[in-house]
Design a protein around this motif. Structure first.
Motif, short mmCIF file in Angstrom:
data_model
loop_
_atom_site.label_atom_id
_atom_site.label_comp_id
_atom_site.label_asym_id
_atom_site.label_seq_id
_atom_site.Cartn_x
_atom_site.Cartn_y
_atom_site.Cartn_z
N ILE A 38 0.80 -1.26 0.12
CA ILE A 38 -0.21 0.09 0.02
C ILE A 38 1.06 1.24 -0.02
O ILE A 38 1.81 1.12 0.89
N VAL A 39 0.61 2.20 -0.95
CA VAL A 39 1.26 3.43 -0.94
C VAL A 39 0.35 4.35 -0.29
O VAL A 39 -0.58 4.77 -1.04
N ALA A 40 0.47 5.05 0.60
CA ALA A 40 -0.41 6.10 1.29
C ALA A 40 0.22 7.54 1.16
O ALA A 40 1.35 7.91 1.28
N LEU A 41 -0.69 8.47 0.62
CA LEU A 41 -0.25 9.71 0.35
C LEU A 41 -1.15 10.73 1.27
O LEU A 41 -2.44 10.78 1.04
N LEU A 73 4.13 1.81 2.46
CA LEU A 73 4.80 2.86 2.22
C LEU A 73 4.24 4.33 2.33
O LEU A 73 3.17 4.57 1.56
N ALA A 74 4.22 5.15 3.44
CA ALA A 74 3.53 6.39 3.52
C ALA A 74 4.52 7.43 3.01
O ALA A 74 5.45 7.56 3.46
N LEU A 75 4.28 8.03 1.81
CA LEU A 75 5.31 8.80 1.19
C LEU A 75 4.95 10.27 1.54
O LEU A 75 3.79 10.76 1.63
N ASP A 76 6.00 10.99 1.80
CA ASP A 76 5.76 12.50 1.89
C ASP A 76 5.68 13.14 0.76
O ASP A 76 6.75 13.03 -0.30
N ARG A 77 4.61 13.57 0.41
CA ARG A 77 4.15 14.20 -0.78
C ARG A 77 5.14 15.40 -1.39
O ARG A 77 5.78 15.59 -0.48
N LEU A 107 12.07 4.38 -3.02
CA LEU A 107 11.88 3.97 -1.64
C LEU A 107 11.65 2.85 -1.77
O LEU A 107 11.67 2.03 -0.52
N LEU A 108 10.92 2.07 -2.81
CA LEU A 108 10.53 0.57 -2.42
C LEU A 108 11.55 -0.33 -3.22
O LEU A 108 11.17 -1.22 -3.41
#
Length: 304
Positions: A38-41, A73-77, A107-108
């Protein structure tokens, strides 16, 4: 501590990667042999910490999803986290979309993706997510979750949003009230976002053509879409009408599911009902994974 909380102590790491001389950052909860990634934005005026609030593992999407077998992965936008201060490199939506794609890849790097990637977005992060999903570059995209977004502002926030668009870098009490009401929907030390807040980059308020672009991009999303609005949402028009309006835009999606999160305010991932919300959407992620798993291998990740 409840009996569930020991299961939500999975390690979360902060990562930074170089993307063409711009640092990209995020939080990663990695599990062995993940079902998917899961990629969280996150939304505006916060960072990836929105999905892993300090001191509240029960509210954490990263820890809850990891307990269910998903890496997150929670990405810093763009313009947040380590990329703050590089806004001149991200002035256009196309530049921000490209940066996000490359940041996720960096990052992945070396992280198992399982059956694919699921995009999970909140509020202002939904714009970037719809652009990424509509771009169709991610051939392993399983589905999309969009929370706290809309096309029509709630009557209580119209003036506040106009103020914010004139200068998104300034704090606006009226907007803050709309974002965080009702207070009882949040733990006392979470209300107001003081532990996860961040300055917003100047580009955040410049979306003059977004409604037109949203109509075009949403129709191009080729994967299942889940849409969540809070029961007490005060930024966007909510209720059955608001949800139906949003769902009608995703004409290219094979499946659109809408959900009103009971008891929640705008910030669904840090409120008292965050665990219920996360579990609800994780069931949808699992359904998306099952649908892909049922396909013949040669058909799983081809473009829609």
């Amino acid at each position: 501590m409840t009996s569930l909380e020991p299961e939500l102590t999975h390690a979360v790491r902060r990562l930074v990667a170089d993307v063409h001389a711009v640092p990209a950052s995020g939080l990663l909860a990695e599990v062995p042999n993940p079902r998917a990634v899961i990629v969280a934005l996150h939304g505006g005026a916060t960072t990836s910490a929105y999905f892993d609030h300090p001191g509240h593992p029960r509210l954490s999407l990263l820890r809850t999803a990891a307990a269910a077998g998903f890496s997150v992965l929670a990405l810093d936008r763009p313009g947040y986290g380590s990329s703050a201060g590089y806004e001149e490199r991200m002035g256009t939506p196309e530049q921000r979309t490209e940066f996000a794609y490359e940041a996720v890849a960096a990052l992945l790097d070396g992280v198992e993706r399982g059956l694919g990637v699921f995009l999970w977005a909140h509020s202002a992060g939904c714009e970037l997510t719809v652009r990424m999903a509509g771009d169709r570059r991610g051939t392993d995209l399983l589905g999309v979750e969009l929370a706290g977004m809309g096309r029509v502002h709630h009557p209580r926030s119209v003036l506040a949003m106009e103020e914010w668009r004139r200068d998104p870098t300034r704090t606006r009490p009226n907007l803050r009230r709309a974002l965080w009401d009702p207070p009882h929907a949040y733990p006392p030390d979470v209300y107001g976002g003081r532990h996860i807040g961040s300055p917003s980059p100047a580009y955040e308020g410049r979306r003059e053509r977004w409604q037109e672009e949203f109509a075009r991009l949403s129709a191009q999303v080729p994967v299942p879409v889940h849409i969540t609005l809070a029961e007490h949402e005060q930024v966007w028009a909510n209720g059955p009408e608001g949800l139906a309006d949003l769902a009608s835009m995703f004409t290219g999606s094979p499946r659109v599911v809408v959900h009103e999160q009971a008891g929640a305010g705008h910030n669904t991932s840090v409120g008292r009902t965050a665990l219920a919300y996360h579990l609800h959407v994780l069931a949808f992620v699992e359904e998306c994974a099952l649908a892909v798993q049922a396909l013949p291998a040669e058909r799983r990740y081809r473009d829609g």
